[in-house]
Structure formats: structure tokens, C-alpha cells
Design an enzyme around this catalytic site. Structure first.
Site, mmCIF file in Angstrom:
data_model
loop_
_atom_site.group_PDB
_atom_site.id
_atom_site.type_symbol
_atom_site.label_atom_id
_atom_site.label_comp_id
_atom_site.label_asym_id
_atom_site.label_seq_id
_atom_site.Cartn_x
_atom_site.Cartn_y
_atom_site.Cartn_z
ATOM 1 N N CYS A 156 44.927 26.080 41.847
ATOM 2 C CA CYS A 156 45.111 27.010 42.974
ATOM 3 C C CYS A 156 46.577 27.043 43.417
ATOM 4 O O CYS A 156 47.096 26.065 43.943
ATOM 5 C CB CYS A 156 44.196 26.554 44.115
ATOM 6 S SG CYS A 156 44.519 27.306 45.709
ATOM 7 N N CYS A 207 47.214 26.439 47.102
ATOM 8 C CA CYS A 207 46.963 25.023 47.402
ATOM 9 C C CYS A 207 48.216 24.198 47.103
ATOM 10 O O CYS A 207 48.576 23.298 47.866
ATOM 11 C CB CYS A 207 45.808 24.492 46.572
ATOM 12 S SG CYS A 207 44.223 25.310 46.876
#
Length: 109
Positions: free
Chosen positions: A34, A37
Site C-alpha cells: 500500500c 501506507c
């Protein structure tokens, strides 16, 4: 990836780390793949260091702890769940600035 001030949370240690905390806890639900993230990681590292003793920050890899992701209805990542006194009291999805996170923490008291 995470600094020493950030705890890796698993299905095995999650409950004890959250319930035993005397300070608010921010749990970051994230995954290696991600991009947002990975952008949030250094912000949380910085917050964990600058607010040491005032907040505990933990990270849950949703690929390694799918049960926790399900328990907290994680549909998008990164998702931050704020805990106070062992209870989830706030949730935010997406990359947040250190300033925004600091304000949310202050609101928890």
C-alpha cells in the site's frame, strides 16, 4: 520500516498491548503493498518519537492479521483506530499529517 517507538501488533499481542496501555493508542492498519501506507509510516514514526510517553503507536499488517482487520471492519488502508482506556474511540482513513494526528490525540484528553 517502523521505528523502535512503534510496536508491531499481531493477533497474539493486540489485546494485551491495547488494554494494558495507560496512554492513548493509535493503531495503524496497513500493508506492505500500500503506497499511502508507506507514506504514513514516517509520520507515525515521528509522532511516536516526539510524543513518547504520551501515546503508544502500533501497526497491524492486514495481510498477516486478517482476523484483526475483520474485527475492526477495515475496508480501506491505511486506517487508524484511536483507543483510549482499551476502547476504540475514533477512526480515520487515509494519510494524515502529524499535525492532524496530534490534534486528534489532544481531543482524546
Amino acid at each position: 520500516m517502523a521505528s523502535e517507538a512503534v510496536i508491531t501488533l499481531t493477533e497474539a499481542n493486540f489485546e494485551s498491548e491495547i488494554s494494558s496501555s495507560t496512554v492513548p493508542v493509535i493503531v495503524d492498519f496497513w500493508a506492505e503493498w500500500c503506497g499511502p501506507c508507506r507514506m504514513l509510516g514516517p509520520i507515525l514514526d515521528d509522532l511516536a518519537t516526539s510524543q513518547e510517553g504520551k501515546v503508544k503507536i502500533g501497526k497491524v499488517n492486514v495481510d498477516e492479521a486478517p482476523g484483526l482487520a475483520t474485527q475492526f471492519s477495515v475496508r480501506s488502508i491505511p486506517m487508524l483506530v484511536f483507543f483510549k482506556d482499551g476502547k476504540a474511540v475514533d477512526t480515520v482513513v487515509g494519510v494524515q499529517s502529524k499535525d492532524a494526528l496530534t490534534k486528534r490525540l489532544a481531543a482524546l484528553g
